[in-house]
Write an enzyme that holds these catalytic residues in place. Sequence first.
Site, PDB file in Angstrom:
ATOM      1  CB  ALA A 117      74.764   0.995 -10.725  1.00 36.28           C
ATOM      2  N   PRO A 118      75.058   4.231 -11.486  1.00 35.49           N
ATOM      3  CG  PRO A 118      75.881   6.328 -10.857  1.00 35.49           C
ATOM      4  CD  PRO A 118      76.067   5.245 -11.876  1.00 35.49           C
ATOM      5  N   GLY A 119      72.442   5.233 -11.698  1.00 35.42           N
ATOM      6  CA  GLY A 119      71.039   5.599 -11.872  1.00 35.42           C
ATOM      7  C   GLY A 119      70.799   6.893 -12.640  1.00 35.42           C
ATOM      8  CE  LYS A 121      73.575   7.786 -19.916  1.00 32.22           C
ATOM      9  NZ  LYS A 121      74.615   7.605 -18.914  1.00 32.22           N
ATOM     10  CD  GLU A 139      75.453  -2.253 -12.076  1.00 27.38           C
ATOM     11  OE1 GLU A 139      75.194  -1.391 -12.934  1.00 27.38           O
ATOM     12  OE2 GLU A 139      76.472  -2.975 -12.128  1.00 27.38           O
ATOM     13  CG  ASP A 166      75.204 -12.157 -16.465  1.00 31.49           C
ATOM     14  OD1 ASP A 166      76.360 -11.919 -16.103  1.00 31.49           O
ATOM     15  OD2 ASP A 166      74.878 -12.470 -17.642  1.00 31.49           O
ATOM     16  CG  ASP A 183      74.837   4.324 -20.208  1.00 29.69           C
ATOM     17  OD1 ASP A 183      75.434   4.739 -21.215  1.00 29.69           O
ATOM     18  OD2 ASP A 183      74.958   4.842 -19.080  1.00 29.69           O
ATOM     19  CB  CYS A 236      80.962   7.696 -21.832  1.00 35.84           C
ATOM     20  SG  CYS A 236      81.339   6.458 -20.638  1.00 35.84           S
TER      21      CYS A 236
HETATM   22  N1  SAM Z   1      73.653   3.953 -16.836  1.00 32.77           N
HETATM   23  C1  SAM Z   1      74.443   4.365 -15.702  1.00 32.77           C
HETATM   24  C2  SAM Z   1      74.094   5.794 -15.342  1.00 32.77           C
HETATM   25  O1  SAM Z   1      73.646   6.537 -16.215  1.00 32.77           O
HETATM   26  O2  SAM Z   1      74.213   6.167 -14.156  1.00 32.77           O
HETATM   27  C3  SAM Z   1      75.904   4.199 -15.937  1.00 32.77           C
HETATM   28  C4  SAM Z   1      76.253   2.807 -16.354  1.00 32.77           C
HETATM   29  S1  SAM Z   1      77.952   2.468 -16.595  1.00 32.77           S
HETATM   30  C5  SAM Z   1      78.305   3.261 -18.083  1.00 32.77           C
HETATM   31  C6  SAM Z   1      77.919   0.780 -17.044  1.00 32.77           C
HETATM   32  C7  SAM Z   1      77.356  -0.173 -16.016  1.00 32.77           C
HETATM   33  O3  SAM Z   1      77.431  -1.493 -16.544  1.00 32.77           O
HETATM   34  C8  SAM Z   1      78.107  -0.180 -14.703  1.00 32.77           C
HETATM   35  O4  SAM Z   1      77.220   0.065 -13.648  1.00 32.77           O
HETATM   36  C9  SAM Z   1      78.671  -1.592 -14.619  1.00 32.77           C
HETATM   37  O5  SAM Z   1      78.658  -2.100 -13.321  1.00 32.77           O
HETATM   38  C10 SAM Z   1      77.742  -2.399 -15.511  1.00 32.77           C
HETATM   39  N2  SAM Z   1      78.371  -3.617 -16.069  1.00 32.77           N
HETATM   40  C11 SAM Z   1      79.659  -4.022 -15.962  1.00 32.77           C
HETATM   41  N3  SAM Z   1      79.837  -5.206 -16.576  1.00 32.77           N
HETATM   42  C12 SAM Z   1      78.645  -5.557 -17.104  1.00 32.77           C
HETATM   43  C13 SAM Z   1      78.188  -6.677 -17.838  1.00 32.77           C
HETATM   44  N4  SAM Z   1      79.014  -7.681 -18.192  1.00 32.77           N
HETATM   45  N5  SAM Z   1      76.890  -6.728 -18.174  1.00 32.77           N
HETATM   46  C14 SAM Z   1      76.047  -5.725 -17.846  1.00 32.77           C
HETATM   47  N6  SAM Z   1      76.441  -4.638 -17.148  1.00 32.77           N
HETATM   48  C15 SAM Z   1      77.708  -4.540 -16.788  1.00 32.77           C
END
Ligand code: SAM
Length: 461
Positions: A117-119, A121, A139, A166, A183, A236
């Site tokens: 999320a939000p999508g 990649k 997500e 998860d 990501d 990032c």
């Molecule tokens: N890939 C997304 C994009 O390009 O739009 C951005 C992703 S953001 C960097 C990281 C994501 O990891 C968030 O949506 C967050 O909710 C999720 N996240 C948070 N804790 C997590 C966990 N323990 N395991 C997996 N994902 C997690």
Amino acid sequence: MLQNQTLQLPAAFKLAMQTQLGDAFGTFEKALNQPPPVSIRYNPLKVSGQMGFPDNDPVLWFNQAQYLAERPVFTLDPAFHAGAYYVQEASSMFIGEVLRQSVDLSKPLKVLDLCAAPGGKSTLLASLISADSLLVSNEVIRTRVGVLKENLQRWGSANACVANHDPEDFGDLHGFFDVVLIDAPCSGEGLFRKDANATKEWSAENVLMCAGRQKRILSAVAPLLTKNGTLIYSTCTYNDAENAQNCAYLINDLGFEEQKLTLAQTWGVVQKKFGYQLYPHLLRGEGFFVAAFKATNGKAYLPPRSNRKQFFRSMRLVAPGQANELRKWLAKPADFAFYSKPSLEIIAVPNALNETMQTLDFALKNKGLGVEMGFFKGSDFVPSQALALSTAVGRNLPAVELDKSTALQFLKKENIVVDAPKGWLLARYGGLNLGWLKNLGNRTNNYLPKDWRIRMDIGEL
Ligand code: SAM
């Protein structure tokens, strides 16, 4: 960031970056006080060329993208709502180059975007994989799944599924994926320029907390790759705890091999001991880190032995009469099988992915499969928004082309008047589908889902 305001960097972050960058720190800090570049990535499934944007200012490492001189109000562009492009920070698009260099994209692939999320990649991955490949966009945070689903439906690929799990829940899919993108949730140092508030949340403790969480995610996900599958790890952020040390963990503890990339010097991407760093003072984009790895010791997927009689957990093939009606709505009906969910919603599953989606269905509880088509109300079929925006929808269905101000009225979910035949109509702007209208003769009903409507006050149209 507000103009004429200097970004206040946390002292410990500043020190760490001075150590990392040496003399270049000054230029880095200066870049953080410049406005962030605006960039968009086109949807090759829906448009070709520049989409009418005036600038021809390409992103060097991704050929379906460009910078814009100013940030327009994207909400007021119907083409944005139709999924013609995604507004994405340019450094993140480097994932496309990593994929091109590390994976044979002509093959049918099973791809997992674990933190989706939000999508951003996911829509990029969906643009690069073949139509007979599968993308699972996952997500974990439930409240973020809605926006992910909406963005993927807008993008329109028929081979993408959204899941809400998860990382630990994928245990039945060991060896299943050819590509996994992580990501990762991170300390976000690379986004300080875009979100000055992120500087307030930064702390050395938070960096270590993020690094620990990333390590747990990596160890949960490592076994999901098939032999020689590709794991792409990105953040990032700039620090070694979240980047280099996690790469070292993948190599030394989890048995992965790093895949090196060939970089064009003009890009300004820096090769690190492990992976690649994008810095805002060296290129037009935000801070981003990425590394690719081969699962040299990955294991092939072994389907569980079962006497399963059902194809899907709870979806059932629709009756032949209904299937005949459904075929009329698709461009290539022979490519799909039609199923009904317990909610009676109809799903079109691509034949090329039917078996793969069955495996997914039994392995994961919370997910959507295939293209949401709509539902039957008596013998009438009511098409869904996802179908209107899907690349699978029929090309010759009755449609009405709207001018910009009528398209915006449609997107505000107002009832518009059209001069068109009675019945279901695709509302279009510039040849791009926006949603469904039902023309009753004296009026039309606007079937845009409430959640998709423009909420902004756009005044007189
Ligand atoms: N890939 C997304 C994009 O390009 O739009 C951005 C992703 S953001 C960097 C990281 C994501 O990891 C968030 O949506 C967050 O909710 C999720 N996240 C948070 N804790 C997590 C966990 N323990 N395991 C997996 N994902 C997690």
